[in-house]
Motif scaffolding. Structure first.
Motif, mmCIF file in Angstrom:
data_model
loop_
_atom_site.group_PDB
_atom_site.id
_atom_site.type_symbol
_atom_site.label_atom_id
_atom_site.label_comp_id
_atom_site.label_asym_id
_atom_site.label_seq_id
_atom_site.Cartn_x
_atom_site.Cartn_y
_atom_site.Cartn_z
ATOM 1 N N GLN A 1 0.834 -1.196 0.000
ATOM 2 C CA GLN A 1 0.000 0.000 0.000
ATOM 3 C C GLN A 1 0.880 1.261 0.000
ATOM 4 O OE1 GLN A 1 -3.540 -0.230 2.841
ATOM 5 N NE2 GLN A 1 -2.290 -1.926 3.588
ATOM 6 N N ILE B 1 -12.905 -8.040 -5.587
ATOM 7 C CA ILE B 1 -11.601 -7.409 -5.390
ATOM 8 C C ILE B 1 -10.644 -8.335 -4.638
ATOM 9 C CG2 ILE B 1 -10.395 -5.512 -4.229
ATOM 10 C CD1 ILE B 1 -13.036 -3.889 -4.638
ATOM 11 N N ARG C 1 -6.607 1.261 -2.367
ATOM 12 C CA ARG C 1 -6.655 2.285 -3.417
ATOM 13 C C ARG C 1 -8.105 2.605 -3.797
ATOM 14 N NH1 ARG C 1 -1.632 2.975 -6.164
ATOM 15 N NH2 ARG C 1 -0.020 1.547 -5.417
ATOM 16 N N LEU C 2 -8.938 1.574 -3.840
ATOM 17 C CA LEU C 2 -10.335 1.795 -4.208
ATOM 18 C C LEU C 2 -11.077 2.601 -3.153
ATOM 19 C CD1 LEU C 2 -12.796 1.182 -6.065
ATOM 20 C CD2 LEU C 2 -13.172 -0.858 -4.668
ATOM 21 N N LEU C 3 -10.884 2.235 -1.886
ATOM 22 C CA LEU C 3 -11.632 2.869 -0.805
ATOM 23 C C LEU C 3 -10.933 4.105 -0.240
ATOM 24 C CD1 LEU C 3 -12.764 -0.294 1.222
ATOM 25 C CD2 LEU C 3 -13.913 0.839 -0.689
ATOM 26 N N LYS C 4 -9.658 4.307 -0.641
ATOM 27 C CA LYS C 4 -8.852 5.425 -0.126
ATOM 28 C C LYS C 4 -8.721 5.334 1.395
ATOM 29 C CE LYS C 4 -9.972 8.590 -3.923
ATOM 30 N NZ LYS C 4 -10.608 7.561 -4.768
ATOM 31 N N ASP D 1 -18.949 -6.850 -4.697
ATOM 32 C CA ASP D 1 -17.846 -5.981 -5.108
ATOM 33 C C ASP D 1 -16.583 -6.262 -4.299
ATOM 34 O OD1 ASP D 1 -19.311 -4.753 -7.051
ATOM 35 O OD2 ASP D 1 -19.764 -2.944 -5.901
ATOM 36 N N MET E 1 -5.154 -3.248 -3.540
ATOM 37 C CA MET E 1 -6.266 -2.895 -4.430
ATOM 38 C C MET E 1 -7.432 -2.314 -3.650
ATOM 39 S SD MET E 1 -6.526 -5.796 -7.397
ATOM 40 C CE MET E 1 -7.851 -4.848 -8.139
ATOM 41 N N LEU E 2 -7.750 -2.939 -2.500
ATOM 42 C CA LEU E 2 -8.859 -2.452 -1.683
ATOM 43 C C LEU E 2 -8.559 -1.064 -1.118
ATOM 44 C CD1 LEU E 2 -11.632 -3.316 -0.554
ATOM 45 C CD2 LEU E 2 -10.440 -4.175 1.471
ATOM 46 N N LEU F 1 -17.567 2.974 -0.590
ATOM 47 C CA LEU F 1 -17.733 2.650 -2.011
ATOM 48 C C LEU F 1 -18.618 3.666 -2.738
ATOM 49 C CD1 LEU F 1 -18.230 -1.218 -1.720
ATOM 50 C CD2 LEU F 1 -16.370 -0.079 -2.944
#
Length: 362
Positions: A86, A277, A190-193, A273, A187-188, A256
């Motif tokens: 991360q 991921i 980056r998606l959720l910040k 979702d 990945m999680l 999300l």
């Protein structure tokens, strides 16, 4: 004079990989620590002019080691080598005093380049060593040699399933899971910040009924929802289960950016979702390390708003004994509880052992 180098990692496989990645011909005195507490003591004993530090460890993790080094003013240069890739993890370790970060599995050329960049090794010395040391075999030749002589493990593709998981295989699968889990967590994040807190993977050969009891004891009978997805490749098959505590749906939906009422349909969409991921990234990361490919089936809902033992009941009926990998993800500053479970069928274990054997060297 040899440079004291300390490799601090709870995985025997990772420690060996890291030691083999040190520059050829560099005069070093290598020591090992299996957790952060051992690492701090070794630094105090003068065994770590350079510390190669993992983050995900029991007793004392890598962040706590960096904090102890700063608080106690210990003299060492720290390079973090971790599966937690991360951006926030990289930033935090540098703020705590690490000079650099390298992702697992460690790349020998990158490590050597970094050591040269910071002046930890002498460029002229390394040039002289390179002129006297025989050149490394080409990558394809090395791969062929490795393929021809895998490390012997207790089971092969023709052997029966062991009654207990061999420690060497457990350590290997835990380290492979550590890297794959880190990719999924990245990945999680980056998606959720957010910053995803990664666990130490739990790998065991277990009766599924035992797993049901274990979950029942830690979940305090909170309602959960779950989805499973089958996977298969190179003689290896199993199912991945994503279990989300129902109390986590509100925060997860907000992260999300879901709009509207959070009804059962919306919660199912959130669940799918997150499953796509974490399951997809984990299996991709595991397959890449084992040099194979997994095909995934369509996700299937196990249940919504029920006790975790009810979700696992179908697995209890399908398999008696399984290789289970448990990953419990958490998100910093949010009361979100998310478990990813990987169940490998009994007849997959010899094939998994066979593929893992190529990664192990003496």
């Amino acid at each position: 004079m040899a440079t004291p180098v300390l490799i601090c990692d709870d995985s025997n496989m990772a420690r060996k990989q890291c030691a083999r990645s040190l520059p050829d011909g560099w005069p070093v005195d290598v020591s090992f620590a299996t957790n952060g507490e051992e690492g701090v003591e070794a630094i105090k004993e003068g065994k770590a002019e350079l510390l190669l530090l993992d983050l995900n460890m029991p007793v004392m993790d890598g962040y706590e080691v960096l904090e102890a080094i700063r608080a106690q003013d210990l003299e060492t240069m720290v390079v973090v080598i971790s599966g937690d890739i991360q951006p926030e993890a990289r930033s935090r370790v540098k703020q705590l005093g690490a000079i650099d970060f390298i992702k697992k599995p460690v790349d020998k050329e990158k490590l050597t380049g970094m050591l040269l960049e910071y002046g930890i090794i002498d460029a002229e010395l390394m040039k002289a060593v390179e002129e006297t040391v025989a050149p490394e075999p080409k990558p394809e030749k090395k791969a062929a040699e490795k393929k021809a002589a895998p490390k012997e493990l207790p089971a092969s593709a023709n052997d029966s399933v062991p009654s207990e998981l061999d420690p060497l295989l457990r350590d290997c699968l835990q380290e492979l899971s550590n890297v794959a889990m880190g990719q999924a967590g990245d990945m999680l994040a980056r998606l959720l910040k957010v910053f995803v807190e990664l666990p130490i993977p739990n790998v065991n050969l277990i009766e599924v009924s035992e797993l049901c009891m274990a979950f029942a004891s830690v979940e305090d009978f909170h309602e959960t929802s779950g989805v499973c997805q089958g996977f298969i490749g190179s003689g290896i098959s199993g199912e991945a289960l994503l279990i989300l505590n129902d109390s986590s749906f509100g925060d997860m939906a907000a992260l999300l950016n879901y709009k509207g009422q959070l009804d059962d349909s919306a919660e199912l969409e959130v669940l799918m979702d997150i499953s796509n991921i974490l399951v997809g990234a984990y299996l991709k990361g595991l397959a890449e390390q084992l040099d194979l490919h997994f095909s995934r089936g369509a996700p299937v809902v196990l249940g919504q708003h029920c006790d975790v033992t009810q979700l696992l009941e179908t697995k209890n009926q399908a398999w008696n004994r399984t290789l289970a990998i448990e990953l419990s993800y958490a998100i910093e500053d949010y009361p979100i509880k998310c478990d990813l479970l990987l169940f490998f069928t009994e007849d997959s274990i010899p094939h998994l052992t066979h593929h893992a054997s190529y990664l192990l060297d003496d």
